[in-house]
Design a protein around this motif. Structure first.
Motif, PDB file in Angstrom:
ATOM      1  N   ILE A 130       0.842  -1.190   0.000  1.00  0.00           N
ATOM      2  CA  ILE A 130       0.000   0.000   0.000  1.00  0.00           C
ATOM      3  C   ILE A 130       0.882   1.245   0.000  1.00  0.00           C
ATOM      4  O   ILE A 130       1.805   1.369   0.803  1.00  0.00           O
ATOM      5  N   ASP A 131       0.575   2.176  -0.895  1.00  0.00           N
ATOM      6  CA  ASP A 131       1.353   3.405  -1.011  1.00  0.00           C
ATOM      7  C   ASP A 131       0.772   4.548  -0.176  1.00  0.00           C
ATOM      8  O   ASP A 131       1.507   5.460   0.220  1.00  0.00           O
ATOM      9  N   LEU A 132      -0.528   4.505   0.070  1.00  0.00           N
ATOM     10  CA  LEU A 132      -1.200   5.634   0.700  1.00  0.00           C
ATOM     11  C   LEU A 132      -2.444   5.150   1.424  1.00  0.00           C
ATOM     12  O   LEU A 132      -3.181   4.300   0.919  1.00  0.00           O
ATOM     13  N   VAL A 133      -2.682   5.714   2.621  1.00  0.00           N
ATOM     14  CA  VAL A 133      -3.919   5.464   3.376  1.00  0.00           C
ATOM     15  C   VAL A 133      -4.746   6.746   3.343  1.00  0.00           C
ATOM     16  O   VAL A 133      -4.238   7.829   3.654  1.00  0.00           O
ATOM     17  N   ILE A 134      -6.014   6.610   2.962  1.00  0.00           N
ATOM     18  CA  ILE A 134      -6.938   7.745   3.003  1.00  0.00           C
ATOM     19  C   ILE A 134      -8.145   7.352   3.839  1.00  0.00           C
ATOM     20  O   ILE A 134      -8.711   6.266   3.666  1.00  0.00           O
ATOM     21  N   SER A 135      -8.538   8.229   4.742  1.00  0.00           N
ATOM     22  CA  SER A 135      -9.701   8.003   5.599  1.00  0.00           C
ATOM     23  C   SER A 135     -10.745   9.062   5.294  1.00  0.00           C
ATOM     24  O   SER A 135     -10.493  10.251   5.447  1.00  0.00           O
ATOM     25  N   GLY A 136     -11.928   8.627   4.852  1.00  0.00           N
ATOM     26  CA  GLY A 136     -12.996   9.574   4.503  1.00  0.00           C
ATOM     27  C   GLY A 136     -13.779   9.073   3.298  1.00  0.00           C
ATOM     28  O   GLY A 136     -13.598   7.935   2.878  1.00  0.00           O
ATOM     29  N   ILE A 137     -14.585   9.896   2.735  1.00  0.00           N
ATOM     30  CA  ILE A 137     -14.845  11.292   3.064  1.00  0.00           C
ATOM     31  C   ILE A 137     -15.832  11.331   4.224  1.00  0.00           C
ATOM     32  O   ILE A 137     -16.934  10.764   4.129  1.00  0.00           O
ATOM     33  N   ASN A 138     -15.474  12.018   5.289  1.00  0.00           N
ATOM     34  CA  ASN A 138     -16.328  12.093   6.459  1.00  0.00           C
ATOM     35  C   ASN A 138     -17.492  13.042   6.233  1.00  0.00           C
ATOM     36  O   ASN A 138     -17.365  14.062   5.557  1.00  0.00           O
ATOM     37  N   ARG A 139     -18.621  12.693   6.823  1.00  0.00           N
ATOM     38  CA  ARG A 139     -19.761  13.609   6.840  1.00  0.00           C
ATOM     39  C   ARG A 139     -19.579  14.562   8.017  1.00  0.00           C
ATOM     40  O   ARG A 139     -19.649  14.165   9.173  1.00  0.00           O
ATOM     41  N   GLY A 140     -19.333  15.834   7.720  1.00  0.00           N
ATOM     42  CA  GLY A 140     -19.109  16.833   8.762  1.00  0.00           C
ATOM     43  C   GLY A 140     -17.642  17.141   8.933  1.00  0.00           C
ATOM     44  O   GLY A 140     -16.767  16.377   8.513  1.00  0.00           O
ATOM     45  N   PRO A 141     -17.339  18.270   9.555  1.00  0.00           N
ATOM     46  CA  PRO A 141     -15.950  18.712   9.686  1.00  0.00           C
ATOM     47  C   PRO A 141     -15.190  17.956  10.761  1.00  0.00           C
ATOM     48  O   PRO A 141     -15.770  17.376  11.675  1.00  0.00           O
ATOM     49  N   LYS A 174       2.931   4.845   6.789  1.00  0.00           N
ATOM     50  CA  LYS A 174       2.389   5.040   5.461  1.00  0.00           C
ATOM     51  C   LYS A 174       1.954   6.506   5.312  1.00  0.00           C
ATOM     52  O   LYS A 174       1.389   7.076   6.250  1.00  0.00           O
ATOM     53  N   PRO A 175       2.216   7.134   4.178  1.00  0.00           N
ATOM     54  CA  PRO A 175       1.630   8.451   3.940  1.00  0.00           C
ATOM     55  C   PRO A 175       0.113   8.361   4.114  1.00  0.00           C
ATOM     56  O   PRO A 175      -0.512   7.413   3.619  1.00  0.00           O
ATOM     57  N   SER A 176      -0.466   9.325   4.796  1.00  0.00           N
ATOM     58  CA  SER A 176      -1.882   9.196   5.170  1.00  0.00           C
ATOM     59  C   SER A 176      -2.586  10.537   5.105  1.00  0.00           C
ATOM     60  O   SER A 176      -2.008  11.576   5.429  1.00  0.00           O
ATOM     61  N   ILE A 177      -3.870  10.473   4.718  1.00  0.00           N
ATOM     62  CA  ILE A 177      -4.701  11.663   4.593  1.00  0.00           C
ATOM     63  C   ILE A 177      -6.072  11.373   5.186  1.00  0.00           C
ATOM     64  O   ILE A 177      -6.664  10.332   4.904  1.00  0.00           O
ATOM     65  N   ALA A 178      -6.577  12.297   5.997  1.00  0.00           N
ATOM     66  CA  ALA A 178      -7.974  12.279   6.432  1.00  0.00           C
ATOM     67  C   ALA A 178      -8.697  13.371   5.667  1.00  0.00           C
ATOM     68  O   ALA A 178      -8.176  14.486   5.523  1.00  0.00           O
ATOM     69  N   VAL A 179      -9.896  13.082   5.173  1.00  0.00           N
ATOM     70  CA  VAL A 179     -10.624  14.091   4.398  1.00  0.00           C
ATOM     71  C   VAL A 179     -12.080  14.131   4.848  1.00  0.00           C
ATOM     72  O   VAL A 179     -12.712  13.093   5.051  1.00  0.00           O
ATOM     73  N   SER A 180     -12.583  15.352   5.031  1.00  0.00           N
ATOM     74  CA  SER A 180     -13.941  15.572   5.510  1.00  0.00           C
ATOM     75  C   SER A 180     -14.636  16.624   4.662  1.00  0.00           C
ATOM     76  O   SER A 180     -14.011  17.595   4.235  1.00  0.00           O
ATOM     77  N   SER A 181     -15.937  16.408   4.440  1.00  0.00           N
ATOM     78  CA  SER A 181     -16.772  17.442   3.854  1.00  0.00           C
ATOM     79  C   SER A 181     -17.393  18.206   5.013  1.00  0.00           C
ATOM     80  O   SER A 181     -18.145  17.639   5.812  1.00  0.00           O
ATOM     81  N   ALA A 182     -17.065  19.490   5.115  1.00  0.00           N
ATOM     82  CA  ALA A 182     -17.299  20.229   6.361  1.00  0.00           C
ATOM     83  C   ALA A 182     -18.733  20.734   6.500  1.00  0.00           C
ATOM     84  O   ALA A 182     -18.977  21.920   6.734  1.00  0.00           O
ATOM     85  N   ASP A 183     -19.689  19.835   6.380  1.00  0.00           N
ATOM     86  CA  ASP A 183     -21.097  20.188   6.560  1.00  0.00           C
ATOM     87  C   ASP A 183     -21.862  18.917   6.926  1.00  0.00           C
ATOM     88  O   ASP A 183     -21.842  17.941   6.178  1.00  0.00           O
ATOM     89  N   TRP A 184     -22.522  18.943   8.073  1.00  0.00           N
ATOM     90  CA  TRP A 184     -23.295  17.778   8.503  1.00  0.00           C
ATOM     91  C   TRP A 184     -24.565  17.598   7.677  1.00  0.00           C
ATOM     92  O   TRP A 184     -24.989  16.469   7.406  1.00  0.00           O
TER      93      TRP A 184
END
Length: 251
Positions: free
Chosen positions: A87-98, A121-131
């Motif tokens: 695995i080259d990259l871990v991404i967590s999301g897209i979250n609902r809310g900030p 591992k290079p890692s990114i968390a990503v969220s859409s900032a609106d519930w």
């Protein structure tokens, strides 16, 4: 790239599926996510019960593995047991809310990314900032474009990027800013109620406190229509106070 994708809203959540579809256009994507919503689980891991990995299909399409555990469990299992490629990259999301300010201490989404960082591992968390009306497509398009332009190997060890995308149309986004974690937090309180048998139970509520308005803060950037990118670190030593504490204890 080979990307491991997880979240805390559950494997059937629209955010993770929209992101998986977008990233699959250019990358190999493995989805390993909780079987149900695991929001606000923080960095919990499962150590006293077994973890089950169930392949999930929608129609004729395999969408990934559902795990009866937390986002951090999913990352561990994905990297150490399920994936048969590097695995080259871990991404967590897209979250609902900030996930802004002190949210990152509670967030299962951010913890999924930090678990990837802990596992180097290079890692990114990503969220859409609106519930209420998250625009997952905007966040997915940004992440895909970001990966074209940014060399993920430049993310230092044990560090993750916490990305919050305003819930706007792509053409309404003003740009992106590298930000710091703000002091945005909640003033919590409990409302006491009674069940039909007369027993007390409590619901927790909270009021957002935003008294850290610097332009370089995460929530200020999002509020102004910019994507916030905050580098966060797995280790939390307060080095400034550590030196003062040494002096005080020496005395």
């Amino acid at each position: 790239m080979n990307i491991l994708l997880t979240n805390d809203d559950g494997i059937m959540a629209p955010g993770i599926n929209i992101l998986a579809q977008e990233l699959s256009k250019e990358h190999e994507v493995l989805v390993v996510a909780p079987d149900v919503e695991r929001s606000a689980t923080g960095h919990a891991i499962t150590i006293r019960t077994p973890l089950w990995a169930k392949e999930v299909r929608v129609g004729n399409k395999d969408i990934g593995y559902a795990i009866n555990g937390t986002p951090a469990d999913c990352v561990k299992l994905g990297l150490l047991a399920i994936s048969n490629v590097e695995i080259d990259l871990v991404i967590s999301g897209i979250n609902r809310g900030p996930n802004l300010g002190t949210d990152i201490l509670y967030s299962g989404t951010v913890s999924g990314a930090l678990e990837g960082a802990i596992m180097e591992k290079p890692s990114i968390a990503v969220s859409s900032a609106d519930w209420n009306e998250p625009r997952y497509e905007t966040a997915a398009l940004f992440i895909a474009e970001f990966l074209r332009k940014f060399d993920i190997k430049n993310i230092p060890p044990f560090t993750a990027l916490n990305v919050n995308v305003p819930s706007l149309l792509p053409e309404e986004i003003k740009g992106w800013k590298v930000t710091r974690q703000s002091k945005r937090r909640f003033r919590d309180y409990f409302e006491r109620r009674k069940d039909p048998y007369g027993n007390n139970y409590y619901w927790m509520f909270g009021e957002v406190i935003e008294d850290d308005p610097g332009e370089d803060s995460d929530y200020a950037a999002v509020r102004a229509g910019y994507i916030s990118i905050t580098p966060i670190y797995a280790f939390m030593t307060n080095f400034d106070f550590m030196e003062r504490l040494k002096e005080e204890l020496k005395e």
